[in-house]
Scaffold this active site. Sequence first.
Site, PDB file in Angstrom:
ATOM      1  CD  GLU A   1      19.891  28.140  14.653  1.00 37.33           C
ATOM      2  OE1 GLU A   1      19.667  27.009  14.275  1.00 37.33           O
ATOM      3  OE2 GLU A   1      18.600  28.330  14.970  1.00 37.33           O
TER       4      GLU A   1
ATOM      5  CD  GLU B   1      25.908  24.769  14.741  1.00 33.79           C
ATOM      6  OE1 GLU B   1      24.342  24.513  15.458  1.00 33.79           O
ATOM      7  OE2 GLU B   1      25.758  24.490  13.569  1.00 33.79           O
TER       8      GLU B   1
ATOM      9  CB  CYS C   1      14.111  25.616  13.037  1.00 31.41           C
ATOM     10  SG  CYS C   1      14.800  26.537  13.789  1.00 31.41           S
TER      11      CYS C   1
ATOM     12  CB  SER D   1      22.397  25.190  12.043  1.00 34.40           C
ATOM     13  OG  SER D   1      22.622  24.607  13.696  1.00 34.40           O
TER      14      SER D   1
ATOM     15  CE  LYS E   1       8.814  21.238  12.424  1.00 40.45           C
ATOM     16  NZ  LYS E   1      10.067  21.676  13.070  1.00 40.45           N
TER      17      LYS E   1
ATOM     18  CD  GLU F   1      11.546  17.882  12.152  1.00 35.88           C
ATOM     19  OE1 GLU F   1      11.305  18.128  12.511  1.00 35.88           O
ATOM     20  OE2 GLU F   1      13.561  18.766  12.415  1.00 35.88           O
TER      21      GLU F   1
ATOM     22  CD  GLU G   1      18.304  11.829   8.830  1.00 35.04           C
ATOM     23  OE1 GLU G   1      17.471  11.073   8.781  1.00 35.04           O
ATOM     24  OE2 GLU G   1      19.466  11.891   7.305  1.00 35.04           O
TER      25      GLU G   1
ATOM     26  CB  CYS H   1       5.314  28.343  11.515  1.00 34.58           C
ATOM     27  SG  CYS H   1       7.132  27.837  11.875  1.00 34.58           S
TER      28      CYS H   1
END
Lengths: 158, 574
Positions: B278, B281, B298, B318, B357, B360, B365, B502
């Site tokens: 990251e 990037e 994230c 990102s 999560k 996710e 993807e 988190c």
Amino acid sequence: MSMTAIEQVIEKYPEARREYLIPLLQDIQSLEGYLSKESVVKVGQHLKLPASKIYGVATFYNQFRFNAPGKYHIQVCRGTACHVKGSSSLLDTVTRELKIKPGQTTRDGLFSLEVVACLGACGLAPLVCINGEFHASVDNKKIKKILKGLTTEGKKNE
Amino acid sequence: MITIEVNDKKLEAKQGETVLSALKRAGISVPTLCYLDGMTPTGACRMCVVEIDGFADLIPSCAFPVSDGMKIQTDSPRVLNARKTIVELLLANHPDDCLYCPRNMNCELQNLSEIAGVTDRKFLAKKSEHSLDFSSPSIIRDPEKCILCGRCVRVCEEVQGVSAIDFIGRGSRAIVATAFNEGINVSNCIFCGQCINVCPTGALTEKSDIKNVLNAINDPKKTVVCQIAPSVSVTVGEEFGIKLGEDVAGVMTSALKQIGFDRVFETSFSADLTIMEEAAELVSRIVNKGTLPMFTSCSPGWVKFIEQYYPQLLGNVSSCKSPQQMLGSLIKNYFTKSEGIDPKDIYSVSIMPCTAKKFEAGRGEMGLDGVDDIDAVLTTRELVKLIKMKGLDLKSINPMLPDDPFGDRSSAGKIFGVTGGVMEAAIRTAYNMITGEDLKNLVIKEVRGLEGIKEATVKIGDLEVNVAVAHGLGNARKVMESIISGEKNYHFVEIMTCPNGCIGGGGQPIGLDLDAVRARMQALYRIDEKEAIRTSHDNPSIKRIYDEFLGKPNSEISHKLLHTHYHKREDILV
């Protein structure tokens, strides 16, 4: 109703104010016959309200429908007089015959069912109103006959 | 200060506060149900009623302001009786399957029933009949167990600014549901799980993966590996009587080994990896005049949020996968090769403070050539259940270190668990990438703490980098609006879906205990303070994986395994 028709309704309320929610929904329903998901999302975008909130408000009131009405829109009166005269069993018969619950439309699009509180003609109880036409003193046998007639008629015209 | 009289004793109260807040400060316990600290009081459940002189009716203390000379009774027979009746009425149509409920022994309705002295079913109402909504990979809704307190509705609206759910219908037919009472998977729910944390009953729970994980562990053919998120080790101790904010990483690792995981890895390792990718990037976007500000990616709830509400800004997100997915991908595509394991014989579990999560892990993807990065996700709560199921006592296990090759971490990867942590870690490494040296002071104070939106300007060489940090999607929305309007010009923005990051995730222990959340935050910063390796680029395992496998950050292979792209969501009712 096309999206542009909904947009035209929304244009009548250019300011995005929360108090316009119910009038907007009423206008859409009177044009479209019901509140579609697309129209709720559109109204939400205009008034900056989430779809869940609009659906919450709309389901609070009995007047709003969320399924396209059928060719024959059946209103079964559950007012006091009709209740005394047996409208409960009448409603059961309709739901069993059409296999739909109040607020729903049959798969073939022929019938939709709505429960109403009172149609103001208690002398004719129990009362069923189909597409604005009153059917007086309806019993289970009579309603079955009416539905059968409308099914044949509806299918013939297709 | 004003004086009030509670149960015939004089008390000081602050002008403008509610009766409940004055009572709480004085240590007088009043049971509450719909009340949520810091959110609009609704007075809906009437559980907190008290008697106030001069009022004929009982008054809900959560929604009534104190006034000078007010005389309050909190424990009169009338009050206690009313509370008992309220519980009895709530129980009238509540399912009787406590023994099989995910919230058994941890249910506010059970507690209130106990406190109120309910011993039998006084009222028997018609059972509400609603089907279970298990459409989503993250959250299960059971409207039959819902007591309509509305806490989930308020959290979703006031904290997250999402309003996926609301009260639908009226009177005895009212339920909490999504727009058009659709499955939650096609709603605008972002699966953060904050509603689960505030739900008093079992009406909202996570979709549990415990069974699948145990089946894999019991399958001799499978190599079962797990990774643990940074915030979990500073949280689980709480559930085993260990004091708040104690880091139990070592004993947790050995507990996981005893549960049967063949390897235990650190998600903080891949957090370091995320930082490498990251930061590279970010540097490249700044140097090559790419799309700015760059947003972190994230937090999967946030990713779904931006896909739904700000698709025009998706180019700012990102391309890095989250640490969970990065490590999952490395396990399936690197670890299996180096260990000579067939990828289909490995079962990769991640243990996360998060319900999103789970969503996710199943996203289209993710994964490569039809192989998922992650096979199952357990929340902190599910981990606690698993440890208890195995009869392990965290207080008496010897600690162990996590396994190679993904066991080393820097403390920068560890502070990922708290709001501002990703930003701090990224700046440390970006600074090094641009200037070739490390920041003199690694602590970036402005991005620490629990304030909703934080801003800082960091000087990197001749460059002034403007950053913003937001947690809770209500705050994220404010930041997005300020960027769109042109009011703010940032280079880098960190968004965490859950309030406080988190450590306050939707997979953490039930309840919104701010003291516990603060203790978890302090624990993470203590780790950062006392450890030697405090920057991601100095993590020896990170250096090794770039030397041996990935080449350099943003290389072709890292793009294949560690990066992805997101798309506008058209199918969602928002």
